[in-house]
Design a protein around this motif. Sequence first.
Motif, PDB file in Angstrom:
ATOM      1  N   VAL A   1       0.847  -1.197   0.000  1.00  0.00           N
ATOM      2  CA  VAL A   1       0.000   0.000   0.000  1.00  0.00           C
ATOM      3  C   VAL A   1       0.888   1.255   0.000  1.00  0.00           C
ATOM      4  N   GLU A   2       1.974   1.231   0.762  1.00  0.00           N
ATOM      5  CA  GLU A   2       2.925   2.350   0.766  1.00  0.00           C
ATOM      6  C   GLU A   2       3.629   2.467  -0.583  1.00  0.00           C
ATOM      7  N   LEU A   3       3.991   1.355  -1.194  1.00  0.00           N
ATOM      8  CA  LEU A   3       4.607   1.373  -2.519  1.00  0.00           C
ATOM      9  C   LEU A   3       3.662   2.008  -3.540  1.00  0.00           C
ATOM     10  N   TYR A   4       2.383   1.684  -3.444  1.00  0.00           N
ATOM     11  CA  TYR A   4       1.376   2.285  -4.330  1.00  0.00           C
ATOM     12  C   TYR A   4       1.380   3.805  -4.171  1.00  0.00           C
ATOM     13  N   ARG A   5       1.446   4.285  -2.917  1.00  0.00           N
ATOM     14  CA  ARG A   5       1.453   5.724  -2.652  1.00  0.00           C
ATOM     15  C   ARG A   5       2.689   6.390  -3.267  1.00  0.00           C
ATOM     16  N   ILE A   6       3.837   5.747  -3.117  1.00  0.00           N
ATOM     17  CA  ILE A   6       5.082   6.312  -3.648  1.00  0.00           C
ATOM     18  C   ILE A   6       5.063   6.339  -5.181  1.00  0.00           C
ATOM     19  N   LYS A   7       4.613   5.249  -5.797  1.00  0.00           N
ATOM     20  CA  LYS A   7       4.614   5.157  -7.260  1.00  0.00           C
ATOM     21  C   LYS A   7       3.604   6.098  -7.902  1.00  0.00           C
ATOM     22  N   ASN A   8       2.442   6.266  -7.273  1.00  0.00           N
ATOM     23  CA  ASN A   8       1.360   7.028  -7.902  1.00  0.00           C
ATOM     24  C   ASN A   8       1.200   8.456  -7.373  1.00  0.00           C
ATOM     25  N   GLY A   9       1.827   8.756  -6.255  1.00  0.00           N
ATOM     26  CA  GLY A   9       1.742  10.111  -5.713  1.00  0.00           C
ATOM     27  C   GLY A   9       0.511  10.381  -4.879  1.00  0.00           C
ATOM     28  N   TYR A  10      -0.305   9.370  -4.658  1.00  0.00           N
ATOM     29  CA  TYR A  10      -1.482   9.514  -3.790  1.00  0.00           C
ATOM     30  C   TYR A  10      -1.784   8.159  -3.151  1.00  0.00           C
ATOM     31  N   SER A  11      -2.473   8.197  -2.036  1.00  0.00           N
ATOM     32  CA  SER A  11      -2.762   6.970  -1.289  1.00  0.00           C
ATOM     33  C   SER A  11      -4.000   6.266  -1.829  1.00  0.00           C
ATOM     34  N   MET A  12      -4.069   4.975  -1.569  1.00  0.00           N
ATOM     35  CA  MET A  12      -5.277   4.210  -1.872  1.00  0.00           C
ATOM     36  C   MET A  12      -6.394   4.659  -0.933  1.00  0.00           C
ATOM     37  N   THR A  13      -7.619   4.585  -1.412  1.00  0.00           N
ATOM     38  CA  THR A  13      -8.749   4.805  -0.514  1.00  0.00           C
ATOM     39  C   THR A  13      -8.878   3.578   0.380  1.00  0.00           C
ATOM     40  N   PRO A  14      -9.553   3.688   1.515  1.00  0.00           N
ATOM     41  CA  PRO A  14      -9.761   2.504   2.356  1.00  0.00           C
ATOM     42  C   PRO A  14     -10.457   1.368   1.600  1.00  0.00           C
ATOM     43  N   THR A  15     -11.398   1.719   0.730  1.00  0.00           N
ATOM     44  CA  THR A  15     -12.092   0.694  -0.057  1.00  0.00           C
ATOM     45  C   THR A  15     -11.127  -0.010  -1.006  1.00  0.00           C
ATOM     46  N   ALA A  16     -10.269   0.762  -1.662  1.00  0.00           N
ATOM     47  CA  ALA A  16      -9.281   0.163  -2.576  1.00  0.00           C
ATOM     48  C   ALA A  16      -8.294  -0.708  -1.809  1.00  0.00           C
ATOM     49  N   ALA A  17      -7.845  -0.238  -0.648  1.00  0.00           N
ATOM     50  CA  ALA A  17      -6.905  -1.025   0.161  1.00  0.00           C
ATOM     51  C   ALA A  17      -7.552  -2.331   0.624  1.00  0.00           C
TER      52      ALA A  17
ATOM     53  N   GLY B   1     -10.314   3.135   7.638  1.00  0.00           N
ATOM     54  CA  GLY B   1      -9.698   4.333   7.103  1.00  0.00           C
ATOM     55  C   GLY B   1     -10.717   5.424   6.881  1.00  0.00           C
ATOM     56  N   TYR B   2     -10.221   6.552   6.438  1.00  0.00           N
ATOM     57  CA  TYR B   2     -11.078   7.708   6.163  1.00  0.00           C
ATOM     58  C   TYR B   2     -10.785   8.208   4.762  1.00  0.00           C
ATOM     59  N   ASP B   3     -11.832   8.399   3.998  1.00  0.00           N
ATOM     60  CA  ASP B   3     -11.735   8.918   2.640  1.00  0.00           C
ATOM     61  C   ASP B   3     -12.543  10.210   2.576  1.00  0.00           C
TER      62      ASP B   3
ATOM     63  N   PHE C   1      -8.175   6.276  17.196  1.00  0.00           N
ATOM     64  CA  PHE C   1      -9.283   6.828  16.427  1.00  0.00           C
ATOM     65  C   PHE C   1      -8.780   7.200  15.048  1.00  0.00           C
ATOM     66  N   ILE C   2      -9.609   6.934  14.057  1.00  0.00           N
ATOM     67  CA  ILE C   2      -9.297   7.326  12.687  1.00  0.00           C
ATOM     68  C   ILE C   2     -10.347   8.345  12.268  1.00  0.00           C
ATOM     69  N   ASP C   3      -9.888   9.512  11.847  1.00  0.00           N
ATOM     70  CA  ASP C   3     -10.799  10.529  11.340  1.00  0.00           C
ATOM     71  C   ASP C   3     -10.135  11.263  10.176  1.00  0.00           C
ATOM     72  N   LYS C   4     -10.762  12.337   9.724  1.00  0.00           N
ATOM     73  CA  LYS C   4     -10.242  13.067   8.562  1.00  0.00           C
ATOM     74  C   LYS C   4      -8.864  13.663   8.799  1.00  0.00           C
ATOM     75  N   ASP C   5      -8.462  13.814  10.067  1.00  0.00           N
ATOM     76  CA  ASP C   5      -7.151  14.381  10.402  1.00  0.00           C
ATOM     77  C   ASP C   5      -6.073  13.319  10.600  1.00  0.00           C
ATOM     78  N   GLY C   6      -6.414  12.052  10.463  1.00  0.00           N
ATOM     79  CA  GLY C   6      -5.430  10.980  10.591  1.00  0.00           C
ATOM     80  C   GLY C   6      -5.767  10.000  11.697  1.00  0.00           C
ATOM     81  N   ILE C   7      -4.735   9.333  12.202  1.00  0.00           N
ATOM     82  CA  ILE C   7      -4.884   8.323  13.251  1.00  0.00           C
ATOM     83  C   ILE C   7      -4.381   8.933  14.551  1.00  0.00           C
ATOM     84  N   HIS C   8      -5.198   8.831  15.600  1.00  0.00           N
ATOM     85  CA  HIS C   8      -4.860   9.421  16.888  1.00  0.00           C
ATOM     86  C   HIS C   8      -4.951   8.362  17.973  1.00  0.00           C
ATOM     87  N   GLU C   9      -3.931   8.284  18.808  1.00  0.00           N
ATOM     88  CA  GLU C   9      -3.964   7.390  19.959  1.00  0.00           C
ATOM     89  C   GLU C   9      -4.511   8.175  21.141  1.00  0.00           C
TER      90      GLU C   9
END
Length: 156
Positions: A21-37, A63-65, A139-147
């Motif tokens: 999933v990280e390789l996909y982000r590096i190669k394409n310049g954007y992250s996968m959506t949670p559904t795609a992942a 995830g959050y999209d 917690f996962i929200d639009k601002d990321g992952i928070h412990e």
Amino acid sequence: MACSGDPGDSVQFAEFIAKNVELYRIKNGYSMTPTAAANYTRHQLAQSLRSSTPYTVNMLIGGYDEHDGPSLYYLDYLASLQKLPFGAHGYGSYFTFSILDRYYKKGMSKTEALKVLSLCLDEVKKRFIINMPSFNIKFIDKDGIHETNLQGQPIS
């Protein structure tokens, strides 16, 4: 991503998915959506199921999209993928699903969700045969992952 199953399979498959999933982000310049992942993970698990050494893992993928909002998926060891409003897995899920069924409401606030989570953790502490004194809460929200802790205060 939370993974359960055979210890070796869980670690290896989770690392394999995370790295790809990280390789996909590096190669394409954007992250996968949670559904795609989730669908990519399901495809990889289905391919492994047809090999001579299948992975025996169960996963929760969240995830959050920006377009679809929050999402949570359950993937079992037979590569069956299902979108869920809430989830748990492992032996503790036998105790927590009834609480989640009763108290979950769509659009809950973080405070309400922490109260329901507190009820679930109290039930696990009371009924589970192994003493588990502490838990990691994320917690996962639009601002990321928070412990956080059960009082809703961030953990740094």
